[in-house]
Design a protein around this motif. Structure first.
Motif, short mmCIF file in Angstrom:
data_model
loop_
_atom_site.label_atom_id
_atom_site.label_comp_id
_atom_site.label_asym_id
_atom_site.label_seq_id
_atom_site.Cartn_x
_atom_site.Cartn_y
_atom_site.Cartn_z
N UNK A 17 13.43 40.45 -23.24
CA UNK A 17 14.09 39.14 -23.21
C UNK A 17 15.55 39.31 -22.80
N UNK A 18 16.22 40.33 -23.34
CA UNK A 18 17.61 40.62 -22.96
C UNK A 18 17.69 40.95 -21.47
N UNK A 19 16.70 41.69 -20.95
CA UNK A 19 16.69 42.03 -19.53
C UNK A 19 16.53 40.78 -18.68
N UNK A 20 15.69 39.85 -19.11
CA UNK A 20 15.51 38.59 -18.39
C UNK A 20 16.83 37.82 -18.37
N UNK A 21 17.48 37.74 -19.51
CA UNK A 21 18.75 37.02 -19.59
C UNK A 21 19.80 37.66 -18.69
N UNK A 22 19.90 38.97 -18.71
CA UNK A 22 20.85 39.69 -17.86
C UNK A 22 20.56 39.43 -16.39
N UNK A 23 19.29 39.48 -16.01
CA UNK A 23 18.91 39.24 -14.62
C UNK A 23 19.26 37.82 -14.19
N UNK A 24 19.05 36.85 -15.06
CA UNK A 24 19.39 35.47 -14.74
C UNK A 24 20.89 35.33 -14.47
N UNK A 25 21.68 35.93 -15.34
CA UNK A 25 23.13 35.83 -15.19
C UNK A 25 23.59 36.55 -13.92
N UNK A 26 23.06 37.73 -13.66
CA UNK A 26 23.44 38.47 -12.45
C UNK A 26 23.05 37.71 -11.18
N UNK A 27 21.97 36.92 -11.27
CA UNK A 27 21.52 36.14 -10.11
C UNK A 27 22.30 34.83 -9.98
N UNK A 28 23.28 34.61 -10.86
CA UNK A 28 24.12 33.43 -10.77
C UNK A 28 23.66 32.26 -11.59
N UNK A 29 22.70 32.47 -12.46
CA UNK A 29 22.18 31.38 -13.31
C UNK A 29 22.74 31.55 -14.72
N UNK A 30 24.01 31.15 -14.88
CA UNK A 30 24.72 31.40 -16.13
C UNK A 30 24.55 30.29 -17.16
N UNK A 31 24.27 29.07 -16.73
CA UNK A 31 24.17 27.97 -17.69
C UNK A 31 22.73 27.80 -18.17
N UNK A 32 22.61 27.19 -19.32
CA UNK A 32 21.29 26.95 -19.89
C UNK A 32 20.43 26.09 -18.97
N UNK A 33 21.04 25.07 -18.37
CA UNK A 33 20.29 24.22 -17.44
C UNK A 33 19.73 25.01 -16.27
N UNK A 34 20.55 25.87 -15.69
CA UNK A 34 20.11 26.70 -14.56
C UNK A 34 19.00 27.66 -15.00
N UNK A 35 19.19 28.29 -16.13
CA UNK A 35 18.21 29.24 -16.62
C UNK A 35 16.87 28.56 -16.91
N UNK A 36 16.92 27.39 -17.52
CA UNK A 36 15.69 26.65 -17.83
C UNK A 36 14.96 26.28 -16.55
N UNK A 37 15.71 25.82 -15.54
CA UNK A 37 15.09 25.43 -14.27
C UNK A 37 14.41 26.63 -13.61
N UNK A 38 15.10 27.76 -13.57
CA UNK A 38 14.55 28.96 -12.93
C UNK A 38 13.32 29.46 -13.69
N UNK A 39 13.35 29.40 -15.01
CA UNK A 39 12.22 29.88 -15.81
C UNK A 39 11.07 28.88 -15.86
N UNK A 40 11.32 27.64 -15.45
CA UNK A 40 10.28 26.61 -15.51
C UNK A 40 10.01 26.14 -16.92
N UNK A 41 11.05 26.20 -17.76
CA UNK A 41 10.91 25.82 -19.17
C UNK A 41 11.88 24.70 -19.51
N UNK A 42 11.67 24.05 -20.62
CA UNK A 42 12.62 23.05 -21.09
C UNK A 42 13.88 23.76 -21.57
N UNK A 43 14.97 23.00 -21.68
CA UNK A 43 16.21 23.57 -22.19
C UNK A 43 16.02 24.11 -23.60
#
Length: 71
Positions: A17-43
């Motif tokens: 889970x930490x690796x997923x979070x790190x990868x999201x941030x490195x890919x430029x998805x730093x906000x919860x909204x961006x991360x939720x959209x990329x993961x296909x999950x609700x906020x």
């Protein structure tokens, strides 16, 4: 399953889970909204997943949603 193997599984899952979070941030998805959209999950689900509430683990439903996300 022994308590030790359950603890090891939870530790591995937490690391992933930490690796997923790190990868999201490195890919430029730093906000919860961006991360939720990329993961296909609700906020709320994304927040629960990436916050300190890891004891519940990932359900197969959540994993499938993430894998089916278009990003």
């Amino acid at each position: 399953m022994s308590p030790a193997s359950i603890s090891e599984m939870k530790a591995r899952e937490s690391l992933k889970i930490r690796e997923i979070e790190t990868a999201l941030i490195k890919a430029g998805h730093a906000t919860l909204d961006q991360q939720a959209r990329v993961l296909g999950l609700s906020r709320a689900t994304t927040w629960t997943l990436l916050s300190a509430h890891k004891s519940s683990g990932l359900s197969s439903t959540i994993i499938n949603r993430m894998l089916e996300a278009p990003y």
